[in-house]
Structure formats: structure tokens, C-alpha cells
Write an enzyme that holds these catalytic residues in place. Sequence first.
Site, PDB file in Angstrom:
ATOM      1  N   ARG A  55       0.946  -1.108   0.023  1.00 52.13           N
ATOM      2  CA  ARG A  55      -0.157  -0.150   0.097  1.00 52.13           C
ATOM      3  C   ARG A  55       0.919   1.319   0.023  1.00 52.13           C
ATOM      4  NH1 ARG A  55      -3.956  -2.120   4.563  1.00 52.13           N
ATOM      5  NH2 ARG A  55      -2.045  -2.365   5.514  1.00 52.13           N
ATOM      6  N   GLY A 142       0.348 -22.459  10.070  1.00 48.44           N
ATOM      7  CA  GLY A 142       1.597 -21.712  10.074  1.00 48.44           C
ATOM      8  C   GLY A 142       2.810 -22.507   9.337  1.00 48.44           C
ATOM      9  N   GLU A 198      -3.714  -9.677  19.191  1.00 47.11           N
ATOM     10  CA  GLU A 198      -3.955  -8.505  18.416  1.00 47.11           C
ATOM     11  C   GLU A 198      -4.419  -7.457  19.433  1.00 47.11           C
ATOM     12  OE1 GLU A 198      -3.593  -8.036  14.677  1.00 47.11           O
ATOM     13  OE2 GLU A 198      -2.447  -9.851  14.749  1.00 47.11           O
ATOM     14  N   ASP A 209     -10.587 -17.390  13.911  1.00 48.46           N
ATOM     15  CA  ASP A 209      -9.433 -17.791  13.362  1.00 48.46           C
ATOM     16  C   ASP A 209      -9.187 -19.520  13.066  1.00 48.46           C
ATOM     17  OD1 ASP A 209      -6.498 -17.132  12.456  1.00 48.46           O
ATOM     18  OD2 ASP A 209      -6.279 -18.910  13.936  1.00 48.46           O
ATOM     19  N   LYS A 213      -9.584 -22.059   9.780  1.00 47.31           N
ATOM     20  CA  LYS A 213      -8.457 -23.222   9.443  1.00 47.31           C
ATOM     21  C   LYS A 213      -9.287 -24.688   9.357  1.00 47.31           C
ATOM     22  CE  LYS A 213      -4.849 -20.349  11.736  1.00 47.31           C
ATOM     23  NZ  LYS A 213      -4.349 -19.884  12.676  1.00 47.31           N
ATOM     24  N   GLY A 314       4.138 -16.543  13.054  1.00 38.23           N
ATOM     25  CA  GLY A 314       5.451 -15.779  12.952  1.00 38.23           C
ATOM     26  C   GLY A 314       5.859 -15.700  11.538  1.00 38.23           C
TER      27      GLY A 314
HETATM   28  P1  NAP Z   1       0.905  -7.933   7.654  1.00 36.85           P
HETATM   29  O1  NAP Z   1       1.809  -7.876   8.443  1.00 36.85           O
HETATM   30  O2  NAP Z   1      -0.527  -7.029   8.109  1.00 36.85           O
HETATM   31  O3  NAP Z   1       1.205  -7.505   6.127  1.00 36.85           O
HETATM   32  C1  NAP Z   1       0.157  -7.265   4.979  1.00 36.85           C
HETATM   33  C2  NAP Z   1       1.136  -6.476   3.960  1.00 36.85           C
HETATM   34  O4  NAP Z   1       0.069  -6.604   2.679  1.00 36.85           O
HETATM   35  C3  NAP Z   1       1.358  -5.293   4.101  1.00 36.85           C
HETATM   36  O5  NAP Z   1       2.939  -5.214   3.452  1.00 36.85           O
HETATM   37  C4  NAP Z   1       0.362  -4.111   3.377  1.00 36.85           C
HETATM   38  O6  NAP Z   1       1.313  -2.959   2.676  1.00 36.85           O
HETATM   39  C5  NAP Z   1      -0.136  -5.200   2.345  1.00 36.85           C
HETATM   40  N1  NAP Z   1      -1.096  -4.751   1.731  1.00 36.85           N
HETATM   41  C6  NAP Z   1      -2.307  -4.929   2.550  1.00 36.85           C
HETATM   42  N2  NAP Z   1      -3.412  -4.380   1.823  1.00 36.85           N
HETATM   43  C7  NAP Z   1      -2.624  -4.030   0.770  1.00 36.85           C
HETATM   44  C8  NAP Z   1      -3.410  -3.577  -0.528  1.00 36.85           C
HETATM   45  N3  NAP Z   1      -4.979  -3.254  -0.742  1.00 36.85           N
HETATM   46  N4  NAP Z   1      -2.665  -3.551  -1.796  1.00 36.85           N
HETATM   47  C9  NAP Z   1      -1.209  -3.775  -1.757  1.00 36.85           C
HETATM   48  N5  NAP Z   1      -0.569  -4.318  -0.358  1.00 36.85           N
HETATM   49  C10 NAP Z   1      -1.592  -4.483   0.730  1.00 36.85           C
HETATM   50  O7  NAP Z   1       0.322  -9.429   7.265  1.00 36.85           O
HETATM   51  P2  NAP Z   1       1.049 -10.804   7.714  1.00 36.85           P
HETATM   52  O8  NAP Z   1       0.984 -11.012   9.008  1.00 36.85           O
HETATM   53  O9  NAP Z   1       2.142 -10.715   6.952  1.00 36.85           O
HETATM   54  O10 NAP Z   1       0.206 -11.782   7.148  1.00 36.85           O
HETATM   55  C11 NAP Z   1      -0.128 -11.920   5.520  1.00 36.85           C
HETATM   56  C12 NAP Z   1      -1.048 -13.236   5.429  1.00 36.85           C
HETATM   57  O11 NAP Z   1      -0.303 -14.237   5.794  1.00 36.85           O
HETATM   58  C13 NAP Z   1      -2.450 -13.247   6.105  1.00 36.85           C
HETATM   59  O12 NAP Z   1      -3.259 -13.621   4.951  1.00 36.85           O
HETATM   60  C14 NAP Z   1      -2.393 -13.810   7.253  1.00 36.85           C
HETATM   61  O13 NAP Z   1      -3.671 -14.489   7.586  1.00 36.85           O
HETATM   62  C15 NAP Z   1      -1.104 -15.028   6.887  1.00 36.85           C
HETATM   63  N6  NAP Z   1      -0.679 -15.636   7.907  1.00 36.85           N
HETATM   64  C16 NAP Z   1       0.024 -14.599   8.936  1.00 36.85           C
HETATM   65  C17 NAP Z   1       0.799 -15.396   9.695  1.00 36.85           C
HETATM   66  C18 NAP Z   1       1.725 -14.436  10.757  1.00 36.85           C
HETATM   67  O14 NAP Z   1       2.182 -15.280  11.529  1.00 36.85           O
HETATM   68  N7  NAP Z   1       1.762 -13.378  10.521  1.00 36.85           N
HETATM   69  C19 NAP Z   1       0.647 -16.814   9.948  1.00 36.85           C
HETATM   70  C20 NAP Z   1       0.102 -17.501   8.965  1.00 36.85           C
HETATM   71  C21 NAP Z   1      -0.560 -17.060   7.973  1.00 36.85           C
HETATM   72  P3  NAP Z   1       2.026  -1.858   3.602  1.00 36.85           P
HETATM   73  O15 NAP Z   1       3.042  -2.425   4.353  1.00 36.85           O
HETATM   74  O16 NAP Z   1       2.359  -0.808   2.581  1.00 36.85           O
HETATM   75  O17 NAP Z   1       0.668  -1.517   4.500  1.00 36.85           O
END
Ligand code: NAP
Length: 440
Positions: A55, A142, A198, A209, A213, A314
Site C-alpha cells: 500500500r 503456519g 492483536e 481464526d 482453519k 510468526g
Molecule cells: P501484515 O503484516 O499485515 O502485512 C500485510 C502486507 O500486505 C503489508 O505489506 C501491506 O502493505 C500489504 N497490503 C495490505 N493491503 C494491501 C493492498 N490493498 N494493496 C497492496 N498491499 C496491501 O500481514 P502478515 O502478518 O504478513 O500476514 C499476511 C498473510 O499471511 C495473511 O493472510 C495472514 O492471515 C497470513 N498468515 C500470517 C501469519 C503470521 O504469523 N503473521 C501466519 C500464518 C498466515 P503496507 O506494508 O504498505 O501496509
Amino acid sequence: MTDLAGNTSDNRTLRVALLGAGAVGSQVARILIEHADELSDRAGAHLELSGIAVRDVDAKRDVDLPRELFTTDAETLIVGSDIVIELMGGIEPARGNLLTALQSGADVVTANKALLATHGTELFEAADQVGASVYYEAAAAGAIPIIRPLRDSLAGDRVVRLMGIVNGTTNYILDRMDSEGADFSEVLADAQRLGYAEADPTADVEGYDAAQKAAILASLAFHTTVPLEAVHREGITEITPAMIDEARAAGFVIKLLAVCERIDVDGSESISVRVYPALVARTHPLASVHGANNAVFVEAEAAGSLMFYGAGAGGVQTASAVLGDVVSAARRHIAGGVGVGESTRANLPTVPIGHVITRYQITLEVADQAGVLATVAGILSDGGVSVATVVQTSSEDEPTARLIIGTHRAADQALSDTVAALAASDVVDRVVSVLRVEGE
Ligand code: NAP
């Protein structure tokens, strides 16, 4: 590998587009760049990270990544890519972006459980139409490899039941409540401070969540499309230290479980998919899953019991599962042919919770007087719920006593009707808790 034109796969380059550079995406980008040679060796083609859609291109990232890779124009990045990795989360624009990717012939990799649980069928059908694949190892539990074992390794077996601790936040909270006797809200506040929960913890503590899953895992385990609405869901906000103590006294620990199982309803095969806090025997392998870890316990007809354990979340841990998918997608892209479609032919109905048969532990606050036990036993027997154990605790200062009743197996509907009758009875002051027993 050599294609029909005589090109070897070693000199092929596959363009990889990344959508999102947050907790997971930034680690995926780092590893794709740092381990480019190794990954290319394993994939059989050079993997070129062609761009990263975000974004805000100027936002501070967890890791340093080349500024020129960033763009806000996801659609342009997607067209011309061979593999598109979606790590933005949410429904839109992720759904639209992945459909564009599939329609333009790319294989897609996503960790987006919310999207898969609600629009998975649409994505799988779009992939089938062009012979591409949707890879989603990171979408449930994960880093733990569970999607491939269900989709491939166990494809020749029949999964009977799957029980998962698939939400690290709730396992962290329940584990600390169990080990320290701490209160739910106290541990939740701590979890938020430490980054395990969160600021708005609803999706985790209310079981949303885990339900997403569960829908994904049950669909794979039973070769059936399981809509999210068919998943019965309860959260952990009502769990008290007293309930944890009573569970411990009876040899149990309380875990938020996703339970997916085959059940027989009136002679026809069905499935049940549910998420709730349940009593698990302290000797069961799932009882030893501590902290924010996840585990999935699978029971299959031929294989018997299997346990998959590890980090359920993570950034870097989840990146491992994403990159495994990228290598698989690259190999498929080079080999050509049709992608691995989803197998949903069994098409079993998902039945409501009322059909589920388990044991229960019911805790009642009752008047501390003669004849109460007989009245309670009579109500249970009228409801078709038979009693296995009764523990009564009372103190001289209190006019009420606690009855902790362990039941034999009963249908959930019969149990909830009986609990309603107990609550309405003159001798019962309060139904303190009703917990199901799982894993027996
Ligand atoms: P995050 O930290 O919130 O990162 C989201 C990223 O997507 C950011 O870089 C954001 O851009 C970008 N983004 C969001 N909306 C956008 C849009 N409309 N256009 C372009 N870019 C956009 O998320 P995350 O924790 O990495 O998770 C990502 C996915 O993995 C999710 O589906 C989550 O459920 C899944 N997941 C996460 C984990 C975990 O441990 N975190 C584990 C398993 C699965 P900006 O940086 O510019 O805002």
C-alpha cells in the site's frame, strides 16, 4: 529437465510477484533474495523476484529490501508473472488479484485462510479452468506441514478424525492460565503486550481464526467442500481459573480444539466440523502442546494416529511454508501439464452440532441439602444422559455445594436440552460450566 524446444530448465527464469511485505511477506522476499541460488537449484529454474506490491512504498519494513522492487500497482505486476505469492491478507483486493493471476496463467501461493475459507471454491475452479494450481501450506497452522500430508501423503487412506490446536494465541492464554492459575483477562493483556495477541483479539479468542482453519483442514481431510458457515464455533472468553482447576482435578487440560470427524447420522456418512474449548486428557499428545505452538493430531484408518507439531505463526516460520509452496509451484510450472486440483468428490454433508456424540463435564452450583443429588440424577436420566462420575464439594460457610458430573457419551442435543432442564430446576442455583471431552 529439457522441454520440447530443447531448453534446459536450468536456464529458465520464472518471474515471481509478491503481494504484501508485512510480517510474512518481508521474510519471504528476504529469503528469495538471500537464498536465490539454493532455491533455484531446488526449483529447477531461476526464481526472479520481479516486484513487491504494497500500500505504501515508503513504509518502514522488518527487513531491508531493494527500494526499486516496490510498487502500489499490483495488477501490472501480476500480468506476466509465472508465480504470484499473496501475503496481503483480507478478502479484497486479494481475491481479485489472485483471480487475475490465475486467468493470466500463473500458479498462486497464498497464506490467506480468511480468503480460502470463504472463496476457496471460486479460486480452485478458476485454477482448474486454466490447469494452474493454488498452493496454501501456510494457511492452516503456519510452518507446520499439514496441507501436503492431507492432500498427498494421506490421499490413499481414509481420515477418520482430525483434532487441531490451530490458534497459537488461545493456546498461549490457556496454557498460562493452566500453569499459573492466572485469570483470562490478565493473560490476554500480557499476550497483547508481548505481541502474541492483536489489539482486537476477537478473531482469536472467539474462535473465528480456528474456524477458518478447521474449514480448510476438513475440506482436505474429507474430500468435501466445507463452508465456513457449517463450522460450529465457540471461543474461550468464558473459561475461568476455577474451570481449569476442576479440569486438572479430573485429569484434563482445557484446549481450544478444531475437531473434524466422520460421523454416522441415521446410517449415512456425514462429517462434523467444530471449534470449542474442550477437555483433553493430560496423557493425550495434544495436552503437551505449550505456549503459542500449534499441533494437528490426525487419525486415519490405515496409518493410525499421526501428530504434526510446531510453530503455527510468526513471519519467518510462516515464510518457510510459503517458500516450500513456491518451489512446488516452480517445479509444476516447468513440468507443465495440469495442476493438482482439489478433490471434493466425497461431497459429505456437514451436520449441526446437535448430532455430535461426546462425553461432558457439567459443573453445577446446587442447594447444599438432602435429596439434591437424586433430583439432579433424575433430570439427567430423563434427558437420556447417563452419569459416569460425580464429585461433590461443599464448605461449611456456603449454603451451596458444587457438583462436578462426568457423563457417558451422549448426543449434544440431548445434553443441551438436559442442561436447560437442570438450569430450570429448583435445586440448581447455577450451571457453572459445560465442557466436552475430546480425544478419547
Ligand atoms: P501484515 O503484516 O499485515 O502485512 C500485510 C502486507 O500486505 C503489508 O505489506 C501491506 O502493505 C500489504 N497490503 C495490505 N493491503 C494491501 C493492498 N490493498 N494493496 C497492496 N498491499 C496491501 O500481514 P502478515 O502478518 O504478513 O500476514 C499476511 C498473510 O499471511 C495473511 O493472510 C495472514 O492471515 C497470513 N498468515 C500470517 C501469519 C503470521 O504469523 N503473521 C501466519 C500464518 C498466515 P503496507 O506494508 O504498505 O501496509
